[in-house]
Enzyme design. Structure first.
Site, short mmCIF file in Angstrom:
data_model
loop_
_atom_site.label_atom_id
_atom_site.label_comp_id
_atom_site.label_asym_id
_atom_site.label_seq_id
_atom_site.Cartn_x
_atom_site.Cartn_y
_atom_site.Cartn_z
N GLY A 229 0.79 -1.24 -0.11
CA GLY A 229 0.14 0.09 -0.12
C GLY A 229 0.95 1.29 -0.10
N THR A 231 3.05 4.58 1.19
CA THR A 231 4.43 4.66 1.91
C THR A 231 3.91 5.26 3.49
OG1 THR A 231 5.70 4.88 0.05
CG2 THR A 231 6.57 5.85 2.11
N ALA A 232 2.93 5.99 3.44
CA ALA A 232 2.67 6.66 5.05
C ALA A 232 2.20 5.69 5.74
CB ALA A 232 1.77 7.98 4.55
N THR A 233 1.16 4.92 5.10
CA THR A 233 0.38 3.67 5.76
C THR A 233 1.77 2.65 6.22
OG1 THR A 233 -1.32 3.87 4.27
CG2 THR A 233 -1.51 2.14 5.72
N GLU A 251 5.65 -3.29 0.76
CA GLU A 251 5.52 -3.26 -0.54
C GLU A 251 4.92 -1.69 -0.83
OE1 GLU A 251 7.47 -4.34 -2.92
OE2 GLU A 251 7.92 -6.40 -1.62
N CYS A 285 1.58 0.44 -8.91
CA CYS A 285 2.80 1.14 -8.23
C CYS A 285 4.18 1.26 -9.13
CB CYS A 285 3.36 0.29 -7.10
SG CYS A 285 3.48 -1.62 -7.58
P1 NAD Z 1 -3.47 2.31 1.70
O1 NAD Z 1 -1.88 2.54 2.30
O2 NAD Z 1 -4.32 3.67 1.72
O3 NAD Z 1 -4.15 1.12 1.90
C1 NAD Z 1 -3.63 -0.45 1.71
C2 NAD Z 1 -4.54 -1.17 2.40
O4 NAD Z 1 -3.85 -0.92 3.97
C3 NAD Z 1 -5.65 -1.31 2.59
O5 NAD Z 1 -6.28 -2.41 2.76
C4 NAD Z 1 -6.13 -0.43 3.76
O6 NAD Z 1 -7.27 -0.61 4.10
C5 NAD Z 1 -5.00 -0.78 4.62
N1 NAD Z 1 -4.85 0.10 5.93
C6 NAD Z 1 -5.04 1.56 5.61
N2 NAD Z 1 -4.49 2.16 6.96
C7 NAD Z 1 -4.14 1.10 7.79
C8 NAD Z 1 -3.63 1.14 8.97
N3 NAD Z 1 -3.32 2.09 9.72
N4 NAD Z 1 -3.27 -0.06 9.66
C9 NAD Z 1 -3.44 -1.16 8.71
N5 NAD Z 1 -4.00 -1.23 7.44
C10 NAD Z 1 -4.24 -0.11 6.81
O7 NAD Z 1 -2.98 2.18 -0.03
P2 NAD Z 1 -4.02 2.08 -1.22
O8 NAD Z 1 -4.31 3.59 -1.52
O9 NAD Z 1 -4.89 1.08 -1.07
O10 NAD Z 1 -2.83 1.69 -2.41
C11 NAD Z 1 -2.25 2.67 -3.23
C12 NAD Z 1 -0.65 2.66 -2.78
O11 NAD Z 1 -0.24 1.10 -2.87
C13 NAD Z 1 0.15 3.28 -3.62
O12 NAD Z 1 1.08 4.17 -2.92
C14 NAD Z 1 1.00 2.26 -4.54
O13 NAD Z 1 2.15 2.60 -4.95
C15 NAD Z 1 1.00 1.23 -3.26
N6 NAD Z 1 1.13 -0.16 -3.90
C16 NAD Z 1 2.50 -0.48 -3.99
C17 NAD Z 1 2.71 -1.91 -4.70
C18 NAD Z 1 4.22 -2.65 -4.51
O14 NAD Z 1 4.03 -3.73 -4.84
N7 NAD Z 1 5.13 -1.92 -4.11
C19 NAD Z 1 1.86 -2.43 -5.40
C20 NAD Z 1 0.39 -1.70 -5.35
C21 NAD Z 1 0.13 -0.73 -4.68
#
Ligand code: NAD
Length: 486
Positions: A229, A231-233, A251, A285
């Site tokens: 997900g 980077t901040a999360t 990731e 990503c």
């Molecule tokens: P996000 O960080 O908002 O959410 C990702 C997941 O984490 C979701 O299931 C969300 O509900 C959960 N989540 C959110 N806050 C949380 C917390 N405090 N504790 C635990 N879980 C929490 O990201 P997104 O908007 O769903 O996805 C987009 C991001 O993901 C982009 O930055 C993208 O680059 C990244 N991404 C990275 C890869 C990789 O392989 N490096 C692949 C796909 C997406």
């Protein structure tokens, strides 16, 4: 699943609403319509799922790897059987073109399950080391209950990429898909029963990140966390899981360069840069969102590139000819719009797109959707916010570079280090670039071509750890070294 869609948790081999009875809307982003409700789970639901997973763990971990592999393959077969149904759910949930979900997302989900079934069959969980006076054995055993948290952009594709190695290695799983795209993970839970998975081996909890996801991360009975997900999360998750000494893989985001040299196959490079920039509406990503072009052919390339981007067919994700669907939500479109405004304020020139489509530019069914026209922006320095922060939408910047050294400098000027793609007719140059680029993945004359055996992941703020191949199995297993004289 019924229509209107009712998305529940899959815990201990059956569907459950959330313990508190709370729910969230399921929105089809291409239309803006509410098409169902999903469980809004919290700590009590995660507790139930963890209890079921902990109960199922000893028997699952004790199964021969070949039996776990056979079950994963049966699940892959069911995903393949249901490709049409799952692709429709994925496209409806995310706004991506149905054709993309059918040809990439769902087949790749099945491939992930098959790949880790094959990998665990070959995997040597025990390894012996002989020294002159000692014999040692490294035994790798599943760590217990794994928490798998995945994003919305490639929903089932990334969900399976996490759960498959965990299950193959012998962990049981508490998994949470994104609340933006809950449907295919819920369907996979149901399919797991049909594939013969014992109750409690795969549990899927649905809900918001800050509640349901956070409850997984801080649960003391979940010693392994794998997260994909933002980077901040990821930073927040690390701050919770770190002091608990959980095994954690992250990731995260990317701001990836597409680097085009003047000797590249022109048509292939233009097509590659368009695909890298805009597949899945730029919400991958790995998307190449900073296009760097060698100065000698910059104008020619820019012209052809912008022409191709303008020609991308934006439309109803359900239409066969659609190349660009809707963004994942109206809220996300708001973020993309704000990023484009900021780019203008920073002095960027919008060469195409730069706005939401007019109603007249969209088919009637999707006029309420979260659309944004594919956008190319020129004239920005590398150190501005537009070039430094991930936008995660159909927005790329383009700029010229002088020579190899300059290209490397510009490409590496980023806090992210996920993936770079380089276009050149000179393979030796491609390899020289690969040596110097600070990215976990480098593609030469291609983009998003994957061999699932090789490590996948990023440097810098793009993540910690690597997925793929045996490394993924090892992540879910604790090594124990046993030594005796010999
Ligand atoms: P996000 O960080 O908002 O959410 C990702 C997941 O984490 C979701 O299931 C969300 O509900 C959960 N989540 C959110 N806050 C949380 C917390 N405090 N504790 C635990 N879980 C929490 O990201 P997104 O908007 O769903 O996805 C987009 C991001 O993901 C982009 O930055 C993208 O680059 C990244 N991404 C990275 C890869 C990789 O392989 N490096 C692949 C796909 C997406």
């Amino acid at each position: 699943m019924r229509t209107p869609h009712v998305v529940e948790n899959w815990i201990d081999g059956r569907s459950h609403g959330s313990v508190g009875g709370e729910s969230l809307p399921v929105i089809e982003p291409a239309t803006g319509a509410e098409i169902g409700r999903m469980a809004a789970s919290g700590a009590a639901d995660v507790d139930l799922a963890q209890t079921a997973a902990a109960r199922a763990f000893p028997a699952w971990a004790a199964l021969p790897a070949t039996e776990r592999a056979a079950m994963l393959e049966r699940l892959a077969g069911l995903v393949e059987r249901d490709v049409e149904r799952l692709a429709l759910l994925e496209s409806t949930d995310s706004g991506k073109p149905l054709s993309l979900a059918r040809s990439v997302d769902i087949p790749r989900a099945a491939a992930n399950l098959r790949f880790f079934a094959e990998t665990v069959r070959e995997w040597k969980a025990d390894e012996d080391f002989r020294a002159p006076h000692a014999v040692s054995r490294v035994m790798r055993r599943a760590s217990g209950v794994a928490g798998c948290i995945s994003p919305w952009n490639l929903p089932l594709y990334l969900f399976t990429w996490k759960i498959a190695p965990a299950l193959a290695a012998g962990c049981t799983v508490v998994a949470k898909p994104s609340e933006e795209t809950p449907m295919t993970a819920a369907a996979l839970g149901e399919l797991s029963a049909e594939a013969g998975f014992p109750a409690g081996v795969l549990n899927v909890v649905q809900g918001r990140g800050a509640e349901c996801g956070a409850a997984i991360v801080r649960h003391p009975g979940i010693p392994v966390i794998t997260f994909t997900g933002g980077t901040a999360t990821g930073a927040h998750i690390m701050s919770v899981a770190g002091p608990m000494f959980k095994r954690t893989a992250l990731e995260l985001g990317g701001k990836n360069p597409t680097i085009v040299f003047a000797d590249a196959d022109f048509d292939a490079a233009v097509a590659g840069a368009v695909r890298a920039g805009f597949q899945n509406q730029g919400q991958i990503c790995l998307c190449g969102s900073r296009v760097l072009v060698e100065r000698g052919m910059y104008e020619r390339f820019r012209e052809a590139f912008v022409e191709r981007v303008r020609a991308l067919r934006v439309g109803d994700p359900m239409d066969a000819g659609t190349e660009q669907g809707s963004l994942v939500s109206a809220a996300h479109r708001g973020k993309v719009a704000a990023a484009v405004e900021r780019a203008r304020a920073e002095g960027g020139r919008v060469l195409c797109g730069g706005r939401a489509p007019e109603h007249s530019e969209l088919p009637e069914r999707v006029r309420g959707g979260a659309y944004w026209l594919p956008t190319v922006i020129e004239g920005l320095p590398m150190n501005c916010a537009t070039n430094q922060e991930e936008i995660f939408g159909p927005v790329v910047t383009i700029q010229a570079f002088g020579d190899e050294t300059d290209a490397v400098r510009l490409a590496n000027e980023s806090v992210y280090g996920l993936a770079a793609n380089v276009w050149t007719a000179d393979h030796a140059r491609g390899m020289r670039m690969a040596e110097q680029l600070e990215f976990g993945i480098v593609w030469i004359n291609t983009w998003m071509l994957r061999d699932l055996r090789v490590p996948f992941g990023g440097m810098k703020r793009s993540g910690v750890g690597r997925e793929g191949g045996e490394e993924a199995l090892r992540f879910f297993a604790e090594p124990k070294s046993v030594t005796w004289p010999g």
